[in-house]
Design a protein around this motif. Structure first.
Motif, PDB file in Angstrom:
ATOM      1  N   ILE A  74       0.846  -1.193   0.000  1.00 28.26           N
ATOM      2  CA  ILE A  74       0.000   0.000   0.000  1.00 28.26           C
ATOM      3  C   ILE A  74       0.881   1.242   0.000  1.00 28.26           C
ATOM      4  N   LEU A  75       0.526   2.209  -0.812  1.00 22.61           N
ATOM      5  CA  LEU A  75       1.236   3.490  -0.872  1.00 22.61           C
ATOM      6  C   LEU A  75       0.349   4.582  -0.284  1.00 22.61           C
ATOM      7  N   VAL A  76       0.899   5.343   0.651  1.00 25.93           N
ATOM      8  CA  VAL A  76       0.210   6.520   1.199  1.00 25.93           C
ATOM      9  C   VAL A  76       1.024   7.743   0.814  1.00 25.93           C
ATOM     10  N   GLU A 121       3.065  -4.313   3.664  1.00 24.33           N
ATOM     11  CA  GLU A 121       3.781  -3.066   3.923  1.00 24.33           C
ATOM     12  C   GLU A 121       2.930  -1.857   3.523  1.00 24.33           C
ATOM     13  N   ILE A 122       3.181  -0.750   4.229  1.00 26.32           N
ATOM     14  CA  ILE A 122       2.648   0.566   3.875  1.00 26.32           C
ATOM     15  C   ILE A 122       3.846   1.465   3.595  1.00 26.32           C
ATOM     16  N   VAL A 123       3.931   1.970   2.381  1.00 29.44           N
ATOM     17  CA  VAL A 123       5.053   2.815   1.956  1.00 29.44           C
ATOM     18  C   VAL A 123       4.616   4.285   1.991  1.00 29.44           C
ATOM     19  N   LEU A 124       5.492   5.150   2.465  1.00 25.96           N
ATOM     20  CA  LEU A 124       5.207   6.582   2.572  1.00 25.96           C
ATOM     21  C   LEU A 124       5.894   7.330   1.433  1.00 25.96           C
ATOM     22  N   PHE A 125       5.174   8.255   0.814  1.00 26.20           N
ATOM     23  CA  PHE A 125       5.695   8.931  -0.380  1.00 26.20           C
ATOM     24  C   PHE A 125       5.220  10.375  -0.408  1.00 26.20           C
ATOM     25  N   GLY A 126       6.173  11.313  -0.468  1.00 28.87           N
ATOM     26  CA  GLY A 126       5.845  12.713  -0.687  1.00 28.87           C
ATOM     27  C   GLY A 126       6.101  13.071  -2.136  1.00 28.87           C
ATOM     28  N   LEU A 127       5.160  13.796  -2.752  1.00 29.67           N
ATOM     29  CA  LEU A 127       5.317  14.137  -4.162  1.00 29.67           C
ATOM     30  C   LEU A 127       6.461  15.122  -4.406  1.00 29.67           C
ATOM     31  N   ASP A 128       7.038  15.657  -3.341  1.00 26.71           N
ATOM     32  CA  ASP A 128       8.210  16.518  -3.485  1.00 26.71           C
ATOM     33  C   ASP A 128       9.501  15.700  -3.480  1.00 26.71           C
TER      34      ASP A 128
END
Length: 462
Positions: A74-76, A121-128
């Motif tokens: 999962i991507l947040v 898993e949960i992956v954390l992603f900032g568009l910056d």
């Protein structure tokens, strides 16, 4: 309503947490978690005012997915990585993953994922942080504060939504409402996103099952009720309307959009005199990288100090360079000005962007060839003139620029001196339409906003 209960592993063993989900938050939970059909993709727009439980409901959903479907990915994501640490991570770890220090790992600001012993898993992603790229595959993607993200970026998520470890791969767009021309709202109307509105009554923290607000709910919601303007509509009412920091916040479609007049009998021409129009003025904004725009305004009799009693936009052409398919944008603009001159009579003046004196001269030469006389025989007319951008607000009380437009838009019903005829935008630019960008002034006006500084307070003029 429903009670969702499951064991949350902690350093000391397990503890029961009761999560009560309601309304469309519950519907999303049950639909995604319980899906058993063939592989497919779905997109959901979970929207509503502040405090409905959208974010927490999604956290419960993705936690349950990781618990119940070993190996799911999962991507947040959010507009910035820091905002994820400040919002998602803090709430997820405090209210959903309480006591799981070994599961959580490093500090939130340096955390990149949450891993389960079952391979989920949960992956954390900032568009910056573009180095993440779009090649990694996921089963579920949750985009928080989706209104902050360009629609073209949202579409790119589908490159990553193709893992199908869980047969239902879904993109969940979580947001507060914005104006009704916002791409997210249009996306929902087109049927691209499943419409999942949420309400304050969906949050058990603020409303009991008997419909009564507990003290905490009363305090929070009473504060939202005190908001004004668009913030009240978005964060308390949950309506798609207006825009935060709108320069022309007094613009309303009920007040400022009008129907066209009837046709002159026996012709295909509108009877503009029926709207009280005395003459016309054309405005031109020459474009290159930005769209060029030609607008025709009908003017009623002038009032005191030269302020018109009313002005009505009766035609608009807007084009981008790409939308012309290789044709000259300068020639296209001049052609539209000539078209407006012949169609709307009497045309008193064409007022142009002063940054292009060469184009203004070329336009006047063309107008001369169309029969517009100069001040002397054989002389190039000066019918098209540069706008005077030197006017400023003075202590004498004269109005110019933003103040004058706001005055003309009017505040109270029946006070509008500036109006737009519905359907008067001519042949929308195909490139703008394809990109789902505003294609005429009445769509674009919602985006005329003061730029908020870092402290978040809206800046006004001067």
């Amino acid at each position: 309503m429903s009670d969702i209960t499951y064991d949350v592993p902690s350093e000391q063993g397990t503890e029961d947490k009761v999560f009560e989900l309601r309304g469309n938050i519950l519907k999303l939970y049950e639909e995604v978690l319980g899906y058993e059909g063939p592989a497919c993709q779905r997109e959901y727009l979970l929207h509503g005012p502040g405090g409905t439980g959208k974010s927490l409901g999604n956290m419960f959903l993705i936690y349950s997915l990781c618990e119940m479907i070993p190996g799911i990915s999962i991507l947040v994501c959010r507009a910035t990585r820091k905002s994820l640490s400040d919002s998602f991570c803090s709430v997820f770890e405090r209210d959903v993953c309480t006591g799981q220090e070994s599961f959580l790992g490093p500090a939130p600001e340096s955390r990149v994922r949450y891993r389960w012993a079952n391979g989920s898993e949960i992956v954390l992603f900032g568009l910056d942080t573009p180095e993440h790229g779009y090649s990694t595959q996921y089963d579920v993607i949750v985009l928080q504060e989706a209104f902050q993200v360009e629609e073209s970026t949202i579409d790119k998520f589908y490159r990553m939504l193709r893992r199908f470890h869980h047969k239902l791969n879904c993109l969940i767009l979580e947001t507060n409402p914005r104006h009704k021309y916002h791409p997210l709202y249009k996306r929902m109307l087109r049927g691209r996103s499943t419409n999942l509105p949420t309400f304050h009554t969906d949050n058990p923290k603020y409303y009991g099952r008997d419909g009564v607000r507990p003290p905490e709910g009363e305090a929070y919601l009473s504060g939202l009720e005190q908001l004004s303007g668009n913030l009240y509509l978005w964060l308390f009412k949950g309506e798609w309307a207006g825009a935060e920091g709108m320069i022309y916040g007094n613009w309303t479609e009920d007040k400022n959009l009008i129907d066209p007049p009837a046709l002159i009998p026996g012709t295909a021409m509108f009877d503009w005199k029926a709207l009280g129009i005395d003459y016309f003025v054309t405005g031109v904004d020459f474009g290159s990288t930005d769209p060029c725009c030609v607008q025709v305004w009908g003017i009623t009799e002038s009032g005191r100090d030269g302020v018109p009693n009313g002005m009505i936009r009766v035609a608009e052409w807007m084009r981008t360079l790409a939308g012309l398919g290789g044709a000259s944008i300068n020639e296209w603009t001049i052609d539209r000005c000539v078209e407006a001159y012949h169609e709307f009579s009497p045309m008193r003046r064409i007022v142009c962007d002063p940054s292009r004196p060469d184009q203004i001269h070329t336009l006047n030469v063309r107008l001369g060839s169309e029969g517009v006389p100069g001040s002397r025989r054989g002389e190039v007319p000066k019918f098209a003139i540069p706008a005077d951008n030197s006017l400023v607000r003075s202590k004498a009380g004269d109005m110019s620029g933003l103040d004058l437009v706001r005055y003309l838009i009017g505040d109270a019903p029946g006070s509008a001196k500036l109006k737009v005829v519905r359907g008067s935008a001519r042949a929308p630019d195909p490139t703008l339409v394809a990109r789902r960008h505003p294609a005429c002034w009445e769509e674009e006006i919602w985006g005329y906003c003061f730029e908020p500084p870092e402290d978040g307070k809206i800046l006004g003029p001067g």
